[in-house]
Write an enzyme that holds these catalytic residues in place. Sequence first.
Site, PDB file in Angstrom:
ATOM      1  N   GLY A 150      16.936  16.473  16.417  1.00 55.51           N
ATOM      2  CA  GLY A 150      17.417  17.622  15.541  1.00 55.51           C
ATOM      3  C   GLY A 150      18.000  18.658  16.440  1.00 55.51           C
ATOM      4  O   GLY A 150      18.846  18.253  17.240  1.00 55.51           O
ATOM      5  N   SER A 151      18.167  19.819  15.954  1.00 57.14           N
ATOM      6  CA  SER A 151      18.943  20.776  16.795  1.00 57.14           C
ATOM      7  C   SER A 151      18.267  21.181  17.886  1.00 57.14           C
ATOM      8  O   SER A 151      17.144  20.931  18.222  1.00 57.14           O
ATOM      9  CB  SER A 151      19.159  22.004  15.668  1.00 57.14           C
ATOM     10  OG  SER A 151      17.881  22.673  15.469  1.00 57.14           O
ATOM     11  N   ALA A 193      17.852  24.482  18.789  1.00 54.88           N
ATOM     12  CA  ALA A 193      17.168  25.561  18.761  1.00 54.88           C
ATOM     13  C   ALA A 193      15.679  25.109  18.373  1.00 54.88           C
ATOM     14  O   ALA A 193      14.672  25.526  18.743  1.00 54.88           O
ATOM     15  CB  ALA A 193      17.617  26.290  17.474  1.00 54.88           C
ATOM     16  N   THR A 194      15.755  24.086  17.400  1.00 53.68           N
ATOM     17  CA  THR A 194      14.372  23.314  17.089  1.00 53.68           C
ATOM     18  C   THR A 194      13.837  22.889  18.017  1.00 53.68           C
ATOM     19  O   THR A 194      12.697  22.774  18.421  1.00 53.68           O
ATOM     20  CB  THR A 194      14.494  22.657  15.551  1.00 53.68           C
ATOM     21  OG1 THR A 194      15.114  23.320  14.677  1.00 53.68           O
ATOM     22  CG2 THR A 194      13.027  22.193  15.379  1.00 53.68           C
ATOM     23  N   GLY A 195      14.614  21.926  18.812  1.00 62.10           N
ATOM     24  CA  GLY A 195      14.252  21.292  20.065  1.00 62.10           C
ATOM     25  C   GLY A 195      13.368  22.111  20.973  1.00 62.10           C
ATOM     26  O   GLY A 195      12.489  21.805  21.702  1.00 62.10           O
ATOM     27  N   GLU A 201      16.119  14.302  21.211  1.00 63.40           N
ATOM     28  CA  GLU A 201      17.463  14.256  20.889  1.00 63.40           C
ATOM     29  C   GLU A 201      18.134  15.264  20.288  1.00 63.40           C
ATOM     30  O   GLU A 201      17.855  15.531  18.887  1.00 63.40           O
ATOM     31  CB  GLU A 201      17.785  12.413  20.025  1.00 63.40           C
ATOM     32  CG  GLU A 201      17.280  11.393  21.205  1.00 63.40           C
ATOM     33  CD  GLU A 201      18.118  11.053  22.162  1.00 63.40           C
ATOM     34  OE1 GLU A 201      19.216  11.792  22.338  1.00 63.40           O
ATOM     35  OE2 GLU A 201      17.770  10.101  22.909  1.00 63.40           O
ATOM     36  N   CYS A 257      25.341  13.664  15.456  1.00 57.18           N
ATOM     37  CA  CYS A 257      25.280  14.371  16.740  1.00 57.18           C
ATOM     38  C   CYS A 257      26.269  13.979  17.765  1.00 57.18           C
ATOM     39  O   CYS A 257      26.944  14.872  18.442  1.00 57.18           O
ATOM     40  CB  CYS A 257      23.916  14.138  17.275  1.00 57.18           C
ATOM     41  SG  CYS A 257      23.657  12.050  17.431  1.00 57.18           S
TER      42      CYS A 257
HETATM   43  P1  NAD Z   1      16.514  20.757  12.638  1.00 58.13           P
HETATM   44  O1  NAD Z   1      16.475  20.917  14.100  1.00 58.13           O
HETATM   45  O2  NAD Z   1      17.124  22.049  11.763  1.00 58.13           O
HETATM   46  O3  NAD Z   1      15.626  20.166  11.712  1.00 58.13           O
HETATM   47  C1  NAD Z   1      15.142  18.677  12.318  1.00 58.13           C
HETATM   48  C2  NAD Z   1      13.815  18.465  11.889  1.00 58.13           C
HETATM   49  O4  NAD Z   1      12.895  19.449  12.492  1.00 58.13           O
HETATM   50  C3  NAD Z   1      13.523  18.600  10.259  1.00 58.13           C
HETATM   51  O5  NAD Z   1      12.800  17.388   9.987  1.00 58.13           O
HETATM   52  C4  NAD Z   1      12.731  19.983  10.357  1.00 58.13           C
HETATM   53  O6  NAD Z   1      11.878  20.005   9.292  1.00 58.13           O
HETATM   54  C5  NAD Z   1      11.916  19.887  11.554  1.00 58.13           C
HETATM   55  N1  NAD Z   1      11.658  21.270  12.016  1.00 58.13           N
HETATM   56  C6  NAD Z   1      12.204  22.413  11.754  1.00 58.13           C
HETATM   57  N2  NAD Z   1      11.661  23.545  12.508  1.00 58.13           N
HETATM   58  C7  NAD Z   1      10.712  22.869  13.162  1.00 58.13           C
HETATM   59  C8  NAD Z   1       9.655  23.388  14.410  1.00 58.13           C
HETATM   60  N3  NAD Z   1       9.435  24.583  14.432  1.00 58.13           N
HETATM   61  N4  NAD Z   1       8.740  22.474  14.576  1.00 58.13           N
HETATM   62  C9  NAD Z   1       9.031  21.103  14.517  1.00 58.13           C
HETATM   63  N5  NAD Z   1       9.722  20.519  13.581  1.00 58.13           N
HETATM   64  C10 NAD Z   1      10.835  21.532  13.172  1.00 58.13           C
HETATM   65  O7  NAD Z   1      18.201  20.044  12.552  1.00 58.13           O
HETATM   66  P2  NAD Z   1      18.898  19.164  11.468  1.00 58.13           P
HETATM   67  O8  NAD Z   1      19.824  20.419  10.861  1.00 58.13           O
HETATM   68  O9  NAD Z   1      17.989  18.659  10.526  1.00 58.13           O
HETATM   69  O10 NAD Z   1      19.652  18.164  12.174  1.00 58.13           O
HETATM   70  C11 NAD Z   1      20.997  18.486  12.418  1.00 58.13           C
HETATM   71  C12 NAD Z   1      20.924  18.580  14.090  1.00 58.13           C
HETATM   72  O11 NAD Z   1      20.496  17.135  14.641  1.00 58.13           O
HETATM   73  C13 NAD Z   1      22.225  18.439  14.743  1.00 58.13           C
HETATM   74  O12 NAD Z   1      22.407  19.644  15.711  1.00 58.13           O
HETATM   75  C14 NAD Z   1      22.489  17.265  15.298  1.00 58.13           C
HETATM   76  O13 NAD Z   1      23.420  17.378  16.380  1.00 58.13           O
HETATM   77  C15 NAD Z   1      21.155  16.988  15.736  1.00 58.13           C
HETATM   78  N6  NAD Z   1      21.043  15.253  15.841  1.00 58.13           N
HETATM   79  C16 NAD Z   1      20.792  14.987  16.943  1.00 58.13           C
HETATM   80  C17 NAD Z   1      20.785  13.332  17.166  1.00 58.13           C
HETATM   81  C18 NAD Z   1      20.731  12.954  18.600  1.00 58.13           C
HETATM   82  O14 NAD Z   1      20.340  11.727  18.801  1.00 58.13           O
HETATM   83  N7  NAD Z   1      20.875  13.618  19.713  1.00 58.13           N
HETATM   84  C19 NAD Z   1      20.944  12.828  16.296  1.00 58.13           C
HETATM   85  C20 NAD Z   1      21.110  13.397  14.871  1.00 58.13           C
HETATM   86  C21 NAD Z   1      21.037  14.660  14.836  1.00 58.13           C
END
Ligand code: NAD
Length: 472
Positions: A223-224, A226-228, A245, A279
């Site tokens: 995910g993003s 910020a959330t990571g 990731e 991503c």
């Molecule tokens: P996001 O971080 O908003 O959400 C990802 C997941 O995290 C969702 O299931 C969400 O419900 C969950 N989440 C949200 N807040 C949380 C918290 N505090 N604790 C735990 N889980 C939480 O990301 P998104 O908008 O769904 O995805 C887009 C992002 O993902 C982009 O930045 C993209 O580059 C990245 N991404 C990275 C890869 C990689 O392999 N590096 C692959 C795909 C997407």
Amino acid sequence: MAQKYDMTIGGKSVMADSYIDIRNPANTDEVVGEAPVGTSAHLDEAVSAARQAFESWRYSSEDERIDACQAIVKVVTDNAEELAVLLTKEQGKPLGGLGSRFEMGGCAGWAGYTASLSLPDKVLEESDEKRVVMKREPLGVVGSITPWNWPLMIAIWHIVPGIRTGNTVIIKPSPFTPLSTLRMVELMSAALPKGLINIISGGDELGADLTSHPGINKIVFTGSIATGKKVMASASEHVTPVTLELGGNDPGILLPGTDPVPFVEGLFFGSMINSGQTCGALKRLYVHENDLNLTAQALVEFSKNIPMGDGMDESSLLGPLQNDRQFNRVTELVEDAKAAGAKVLIGGAPIGGANFFYPVTFVTDISDGVRLVDEEQFGPVLPIITYKDLDEAIQLANGTHFGLDASVWGVNRDETAKVAERLEAGTVYENKHAEIAPHIPFGGIKCSGFGVEFGEEGLAAYTSIKVINAAV
Ligand code: NAD
């Protein structure tokens, strides 16, 4: 009435008290289905089912684990079209091209290859005094959190190495695209021992609960950034290992004097794959100031032949943005670039109507310091930035906290190799971008991530090392 999709916990279908509508981003008046809003009580239930399953699965043989992964291959292959259609309806990507059927192919390919990997015991010393063996043991219950851009393939990337190494899994898909993952796991669960794979669905808070749960032994998060960061902080409570990731803002450098025409298809799809919602897509293109016009023109002309439309239309090659948050973000970044004096060559404003379509957009007269260049746009918008010499281009490409992928393009392969050495990223491509494979470790550096997926290195991330040091 739209169909309700349920969670699967311990091999059983579990309903929630409330459900949310999941709408089609190509036509937001259409409700694709209803997704359950799971609670922390569902999470507890899933953890106890996964723990119970782990007590026997941890002792499963290599053959049993390979069979389980092969059962997953069969499920995603036999149900590929049903899942692809559901994925297109909720995610927006086209059925054809690099869309849902391609994603289903990736699911089968990754699951099959991962099944074939193994981490055999390693004898570290065999002497008159001792025999030292390093073993790889499963960690326990893996908590997987996935995003909305490639929801099924990323789910497979998390689930299969987990199962292959003797763990059990709980997955929480993105609240934007939960339906296809709910259905895929329901089908998988029916083909596997009870509790091996469980799915709970809900909002971001359920993800947060998962990362701090004491019954979770490993977190794999895509995910993003910020959330990571939140995931890493939360996982520290129980010192739970994480694979992160995260986002990318991948640069590409076209060497000075390069004819763009032979590279235009690679540049276009390297950037626009999944309408830029990838991503590891190319998100900033650096070209020599003398090459700007030719390169920009080649990309604009190429884009005119790539149809964007409803993903269910077999002729579409690009779909809409997936959700309103992303749609507003891309719109805002382009408006901000315009206000900073950037020139829009094509696209540059939403198509309009009850949908999240944003057209392919190329932007010039822009530099680092503008949000569209500095941030991850995650949409079909590519800024083309000029440089005066290669040192400057490399400095600009590396001058960021992102470090997922990067690429260099040109016919002089000594030069591309030299530039590749100097680019800071988990993967550097020469004359291509955004090509991943199950045998090639993939992961980011800097803020783009922590740890890798795929290959033996990715598999090892689902295990702990246990050393048996025996006197003889
Ligand atoms: P996001 O971080 O908003 O959400 C990802 C997941 O995290 C969702 O299931 C969400 O419900 C969950 N989440 C949200 N807040 C949380 C918290 N505090 N604790 C735990 N889980 C939480 O990301 P998104 O908008 O769904 O995805 C887009 C992002 O993902 C982009 O930045 C993209 O580059 C990245 N991404 C990275 C890869 C990689 O392999 N590096 C692959 C795909 C997407």
